[in-house]
Enzyme design. Sequence first.
Site, PDB file in Angstrom:
ATOM      1  N   LYS A  13      -2.218 -25.024 -41.218  1.00 38.15           N
ATOM      2  CA  LYS A  13      -2.343 -25.584 -42.598  1.00 38.15           C
ATOM      3  C   LYS A  13      -2.349 -27.121 -42.424  1.00 38.15           C
ATOM      4  O   LYS A  13      -2.852 -27.840 -43.111  1.00 38.15           O
ATOM      5  CB  LYS A  13      -1.075 -24.740 -43.328  1.00 38.15           C
ATOM      6  CG  LYS A  13      -1.212 -23.519 -43.632  1.00 38.15           C
ATOM      7  CD  LYS A  13      -0.090 -22.938 -44.574  1.00 38.15           C
ATOM      8  CE  LYS A  13       1.340 -23.181 -43.981  1.00 38.15           C
ATOM      9  NZ  LYS A  13       1.594 -22.335 -42.715  1.00 38.15           N
ATOM     10  N   ARG A  88       6.021 -20.722 -51.617  1.00 34.13           N
ATOM     11  CA  ARG A  88       6.277 -19.756 -50.447  1.00 34.13           C
ATOM     12  C   ARG A  88       7.073 -18.600 -50.797  1.00 34.13           C
ATOM     13  O   ARG A  88       7.019 -17.484 -50.274  1.00 34.13           O
ATOM     14  CB  ARG A  88       7.205 -20.399 -49.563  1.00 34.13           C
ATOM     15  CG  ARG A  88       6.370 -20.777 -48.504  1.00 34.13           C
ATOM     16  CD  ARG A  88       7.568 -21.635 -47.386  1.00 34.13           C
ATOM     17  NE  ARG A  88       7.264 -21.466 -45.934  1.00 34.13           N
ATOM     18  CZ  ARG A  88       6.653 -22.450 -45.519  1.00 34.13           C
ATOM     19  NH1 ARG A  88       6.353 -23.654 -46.031  1.00 34.13           N
ATOM     20  NH2 ARG A  88       6.775 -22.489 -44.171  1.00 34.13           N
ATOM     21  N   ARG A 128       2.647 -26.513 -29.992  1.00 33.69           N
ATOM     22  CA  ARG A 128       2.507 -27.728 -30.684  1.00 33.69           C
ATOM     23  C   ARG A 128       3.158 -28.891 -30.478  1.00 33.69           C
ATOM     24  O   ARG A 128       4.447 -28.712 -30.075  1.00 33.69           O
ATOM     25  CB  ARG A 128       2.774 -26.993 -32.104  1.00 33.69           C
ATOM     26  CG  ARG A 128       2.562 -28.260 -33.067  1.00 33.69           C
ATOM     27  CD  ARG A 128       2.855 -27.867 -34.490  1.00 33.69           C
ATOM     28  NE  ARG A 128       3.922 -26.970 -34.868  1.00 33.69           N
ATOM     29  CZ  ARG A 128       4.198 -26.309 -36.002  1.00 33.69           C
ATOM     30  NH1 ARG A 128       3.123 -26.432 -37.004  1.00 33.69           N
ATOM     31  NH2 ARG A 128       5.067 -25.405 -36.304  1.00 33.69           N
TER      32      ARG A 128
HETATM   33  P1  AP5 Z   1       6.378 -25.604 -42.833  1.00 31.01           P
HETATM   34  O1  AP5 Z   1       6.319 -27.333 -41.955  1.00 31.01           O
HETATM   35  O2  AP5 Z   1       5.600 -25.865 -43.942  1.00 31.01           O
HETATM   36  O3  AP5 Z   1       6.159 -24.722 -41.344  1.00 31.01           O
HETATM   37  P2  AP5 Z   1       5.047 -23.301 -41.533  1.00 31.01           P
HETATM   38  O4  AP5 Z   1       4.739 -23.055 -42.628  1.00 31.01           O
HETATM   39  O5  AP5 Z   1       5.796 -22.508 -40.786  1.00 31.01           O
HETATM   40  O6  AP5 Z   1       3.719 -23.778 -41.004  1.00 31.01           O
HETATM   41  P3  AP5 Z   1       3.584 -24.829 -39.545  1.00 31.01           P
HETATM   42  O7  AP5 Z   1       3.915 -25.980 -40.004  1.00 31.01           O
HETATM   43  O8  AP5 Z   1       4.563 -24.186 -38.635  1.00 31.01           O
HETATM   44  O9  AP5 Z   1       2.207 -24.316 -39.073  1.00 31.01           O
HETATM   45  P4  AP5 Z   1       0.965 -24.800 -39.773  1.00 31.01           P
HETATM   46  O10 AP5 Z   1       0.161 -23.640 -40.471  1.00 31.01           O
HETATM   47  O11 AP5 Z   1       0.992 -26.273 -40.621  1.00 31.01           O
HETATM   48  O12 AP5 Z   1       0.095 -25.202 -38.413  1.00 31.01           O
HETATM   49  P5  AP5 Z   1      -0.231 -26.314 -37.691  1.00 31.01           P
HETATM   50  O13 AP5 Z   1      -1.575 -27.217 -38.337  1.00 31.01           O
HETATM   51  O14 AP5 Z   1       0.953 -26.999 -37.429  1.00 31.01           O
HETATM   52  O15 AP5 Z   1       7.831 -25.515 -43.131  1.00 31.01           O
HETATM   53  C1  AP5 Z   1       8.714 -25.537 -41.925  1.00 31.01           C
HETATM   54  C2  AP5 Z   1      10.212 -25.045 -42.712  1.00 31.01           C
HETATM   55  O16 AP5 Z   1      10.535 -26.006 -43.857  1.00 31.01           O
HETATM   56  C3  AP5 Z   1      10.197 -23.415 -43.231  1.00 31.01           C
HETATM   57  O17 AP5 Z   1      10.506 -22.346 -42.273  1.00 31.01           O
HETATM   58  C4  AP5 Z   1      11.350 -23.537 -44.166  1.00 31.01           C
HETATM   59  O18 AP5 Z   1      12.604 -23.407 -43.718  1.00 31.01           O
HETATM   60  C5  AP5 Z   1      11.222 -24.959 -44.873  1.00 31.01           C
HETATM   61  N1  AP5 Z   1      10.172 -25.082 -46.085  1.00 31.01           N
HETATM   62  C6  AP5 Z   1       8.890 -25.670 -46.068  1.00 31.01           C
HETATM   63  N2  AP5 Z   1       8.421 -25.274 -47.123  1.00 31.01           N
HETATM   64  C7  AP5 Z   1       9.241 -24.565 -47.937  1.00 31.01           C
HETATM   65  C8  AP5 Z   1       9.222 -23.828 -49.193  1.00 31.01           C
HETATM   66  N3  AP5 Z   1       8.161 -24.011 -50.151  1.00 31.01           N
HETATM   67  N4  AP5 Z   1      10.130 -23.171 -49.507  1.00 31.01           N
HETATM   68  C9  AP5 Z   1      11.167 -22.974 -48.730  1.00 31.01           C
HETATM   69  N5  AP5 Z   1      11.508 -23.588 -47.583  1.00 31.01           N
HETATM   70  C10 AP5 Z   1      10.534 -24.224 -47.158  1.00 31.01           C
HETATM   71  O19 AP5 Z   1      -0.964 -25.779 -36.452  1.00 31.01           O
HETATM   72  C11 AP5 Z   1       0.070 -25.130 -35.163  1.00 31.01           C
HETATM   73  C12 AP5 Z   1      -0.547 -25.521 -33.934  1.00 31.01           C
HETATM   74  O20 AP5 Z   1      -1.925 -24.794 -33.641  1.00 31.01           O
HETATM   75  C13 AP5 Z   1      -0.967 -27.129 -33.489  1.00 31.01           C
HETATM   76  O21 AP5 Z   1      -0.308 -27.385 -32.291  1.00 31.01           O
HETATM   77  C14 AP5 Z   1      -2.263 -27.343 -33.753  1.00 31.01           C
HETATM   78  O22 AP5 Z   1      -2.701 -28.261 -33.073  1.00 31.01           O
HETATM   79  C15 AP5 Z   1      -2.735 -25.924 -33.384  1.00 31.01           C
HETATM   80  N6  AP5 Z   1      -4.081 -25.625 -34.084  1.00 31.01           N
HETATM   81  C16 AP5 Z   1      -4.412 -25.694 -35.301  1.00 31.01           C
HETATM   82  N7  AP5 Z   1      -5.733 -25.157 -35.590  1.00 31.01           N
HETATM   83  C17 AP5 Z   1      -6.091 -24.707 -34.447  1.00 31.01           C
HETATM   84  C18 AP5 Z   1      -7.300 -24.068 -34.296  1.00 31.01           C
HETATM   85  N8  AP5 Z   1      -8.297 -23.747 -35.112  1.00 31.01           N
HETATM   86  N9  AP5 Z   1      -7.456 -23.580 -33.149  1.00 31.01           N
HETATM   87  C19 AP5 Z   1      -6.277 -23.858 -31.924  1.00 31.01           C
HETATM   88  N10 AP5 Z   1      -5.248 -24.560 -32.326  1.00 31.01           N
HETATM   89  C20 AP5 Z   1      -5.100 -24.735 -33.519  1.00 31.01           C
END
Ligand code: AP5
Length: 221
Positions: A13, A88, A128
């Site tokens: 995302k 969420r 990551r």
């Molecule tokens: P948040 O930061 O939103 O974490 P998440 O939803 O768990 O998502 P991530 O940031 O971990 O992953 P992403 O989907 O963004 O993936 P990314 O692009 O980084 O939230 C963190 C915390 O905050 C929550 O746990 C909660 O506590 C709190 N929170 C936030 N919003 C909230 C809400 N609305 N309500 C309540 N609490 C809330 O990619 C991941 C990795 O994969 C990277 O290294 C990237 O380089 C790699 N990658 C990406 N795409 C590809 C691909 N196509 N192929 C290979 N690798 C790839």
Amino acid sequence: MRLVLVGPPGAGKGTQAQFIAEHVGVPKISTGDIFRANVSEGTPLGLEAKEYMDRGDLVPDEVTIDMVRNRLLEKDAVGGFLLDGFPRTVPQAETLDDILRESADSKLDVVLELVVDNEEVVRRLSGRRTCRTCNHIWHVDFDPPQQDGICDLDGGELFQRDDDKPATIENRLEVYDEQTAPLIAYYAGRGVLVGIDATGPVDDVTLRAIDALRPYSAAER
Ligand code: AP5
């Protein structure tokens, strides 16, 4: 365009949000980034959020909703936005509908679901790395920086998020299944859900996303 990105932790995302927001011409609003900025500045909001984030649990709705409401009322978001990480929970989604109705007599145009399985999620999250200054997201295998631990874009230090430890990843996936996955049916029922395959190279996923969003962009309507 008023757009929401939804998908499990590690679906990409944050990676896609930057490209899509630039392409569509709207501000990217990431609740995870806002919480992390508050944690690193040591604000009262950050102190409260940190204990939930470190466990991989959701920050309580009342805290999160107020924060998002204030951000959506800022001038740059009135004409459109991309939300990454919000809503969420179904109560957050219902409140978002209310906020949009009350503030701009508007509603969401589209919810883009990034579809990826748990095995891939674990691979992505464990490798990551994030830039401490510009927040750019890297991966040690799939998208490595030229120099270990240093951001190619601005020379900032790369760090591993505290919530990317194996036990916390497991809990985040459970929390997603229990509390966030019901949003898929919620938005499908409203006819605004579009899903794309989020596996494969980052650029391919971006192209799929832009293609899926084309019918919703102002120029196409
Ligand atoms: P948040 O930061 O939103 O974490 P998440 O939803 O768990 O998502 P991530 O940031 O971990 O992953 P992403 O989907 O963004 O993936 P990314 O692009 O980084 O939230 C963190 C915390 O905050 C929550 O746990 C909660 O506590 C709190 N929170 C936030 N919003 C909230 C809400 N609305 N309500 C309540 N609490 C809330 O990619 C991941 C990795 O994969 C990277 O290294 C990237 O380089 C790699 N990658 C990406 N795409 C590809 C691909 N196509 N192929 C290979 N690798 C790839």
